[in-house]
Design a protein around this motif. Structure first.
Motif, PDB file in Angstrom:
ATOM      1  N   GLU A   1      41.876  72.726 106.158  1.00 33.64           N
ATOM      2  CA  GLU A   1      42.728  73.855 105.963  1.00 33.64           C
ATOM      3  C   GLU A   1      43.979  73.690 106.893  1.00 33.64           C
ATOM      4  O   GLU A   1      44.835  74.403 106.463  1.00 33.64           O
ATOM      5  CB  GLU A   1      41.821  75.174 106.499  1.00 33.64           C
ATOM      6  CG  GLU A   1      40.855  75.552 105.322  1.00 33.64           C
ATOM      7  CD  GLU A   1      40.144  76.922 105.712  1.00 33.64           C
ATOM      8  OE1 GLU A   1      41.101  77.936 106.115  1.00 33.64           O
ATOM      9  OE2 GLU A   1      38.997  77.145 105.318  1.00 33.64           O
TER      10      GLU A   1
ATOM     11  N   TRP B   1      46.462  71.668 105.029  1.00 30.66           N
ATOM     12  CA  TRP B   1      46.987  72.222 103.972  1.00 30.66           C
ATOM     13  C   TRP B   1      48.238  73.326 104.537  1.00 30.66           C
ATOM     14  O   TRP B   1      49.100  73.557 103.763  1.00 30.66           O
ATOM     15  CB  TRP B   1      45.916  73.174 102.962  1.00 30.66           C
ATOM     16  CG  TRP B   1      45.349  72.190 102.158  1.00 30.66           C
ATOM     17  CD1 TRP B   1      44.044  71.823 101.838  1.00 30.66           C
ATOM     18  CD2 TRP B   1      45.969  71.687 100.808  1.00 30.66           C
ATOM     19  NE1 TRP B   1      43.878  71.074 100.797  1.00 30.66           N
ATOM     20  CE2 TRP B   1      45.137  71.098 100.310  1.00 30.66           C
ATOM     21  CE3 TRP B   1      47.424  71.845 100.304  1.00 30.66           C
ATOM     22  CZ2 TRP B   1      45.426  70.184  98.854  1.00 30.66           C
ATOM     23  CZ3 TRP B   1      47.557  70.922  99.234  1.00 30.66           C
ATOM     24  CH2 TRP B   1      46.705  70.339  98.745  1.00 30.66           C
TER      25      TRP B   1
ATOM     26  N   GLU C   1      51.980  73.291 103.427  1.00 30.93           N
ATOM     27  CA  GLU C   1      52.508  74.529 102.794  1.00 30.93           C
ATOM     28  C   GLU C   1      53.951  75.001 103.690  1.00 30.93           C
ATOM     29  O   GLU C   1      54.678  75.224 102.972  1.00 30.93           O
ATOM     30  CB  GLU C   1      51.517  75.338 102.825  1.00 30.93           C
ATOM     31  CG  GLU C   1      50.382  75.254 101.754  1.00 30.93           C
ATOM     32  CD  GLU C   1      49.260  76.494 101.847  1.00 30.93           C
ATOM     33  OE1 GLU C   1      49.415  77.188 102.815  1.00 30.93           O
ATOM     34  OE2 GLU C   1      48.147  76.513 100.860  1.00 30.93           O
TER      35      GLU C   1
END
Length: 121
Positions: free
Chosen positions: A68, A71, A75
Motif C-alpha cells: 500500500e 501504491w 498515486e
C-alpha cells in the motif's frame, strides 16, 4: 527505434493475450530500491503501474505491486504528472497552448500571442 515505440509496452497476460500500453513515466524509488513503470492501456485513461525488473535478455519483466505504501507513492507521482500535463496544455482557452493564432474570434489570439486573460505560467 522511434520515440513513439519507446513509449509503448506490450503486456502478455496469463492466457497469452497481449495488451498494448502507453508508458506515461518511469520512476526509481530510493526508499523502496525499485524501478516502476506507470502506464495506460492504449485507448483508455485508466492508469496502472508495475515494478520493472531488468532481465539478462534486456526485455525486463513486470511484477505486481503489493505494498500500500508503494501504491500511495505512485498515486502521488501520478497526480503530479497529471498536473504537469495540464500546465503543459496551456490555459485551456483553445489557443494552441497560448502561443497565438487559434483563429477563435472570442479568444483574442493573434500572431503575437494569447490575449485570453487567463493567468499563464
Amino acid at each position: 527505434m522511434s520515440k513513439e515505440n519507446e513509449r509503448l509496452l506490450t503486456i502478455t497476460t496469463e492466457d497469452g493475450s497481449e495488451i498494448l500500453c502507453e508508458i506515461l513515466f518511469t520512476h526509481h524509488s530510493e526508499d523502496f530500491n525499485k524501478d516502476y513503470v506507470v502506464f495506460t492501456e492504449q485507448g483508455t485513461n485508466n492508469a496502472s503501474a508495475a515494478i520493472y525488473v531488468p532481465t539478462a535478455d534486456g526485455n525486463g519483466r513486470l511484477e505486481e505491486i503489493k505494498s500500500e505504501e508503494e501504491w500511495a507513492m505512485l498515486e502521488e507521482l501520478l497526480e503530479e504528472y497529471a498536473d504537469n500535463m495540464e500546465q503543459a496544455d496551456g490555459c485551456g482557452c483553445g489557443c494552441d497552448d497560448c502561443e497565438g493564432g487559434c483563429g477563435d474570434e472570442e479568444c483574442g489570439c493573434d500572431d503575437e500571442g494569447c490575449d485570453c486573460q487567463h493567468e499563464h505560467k
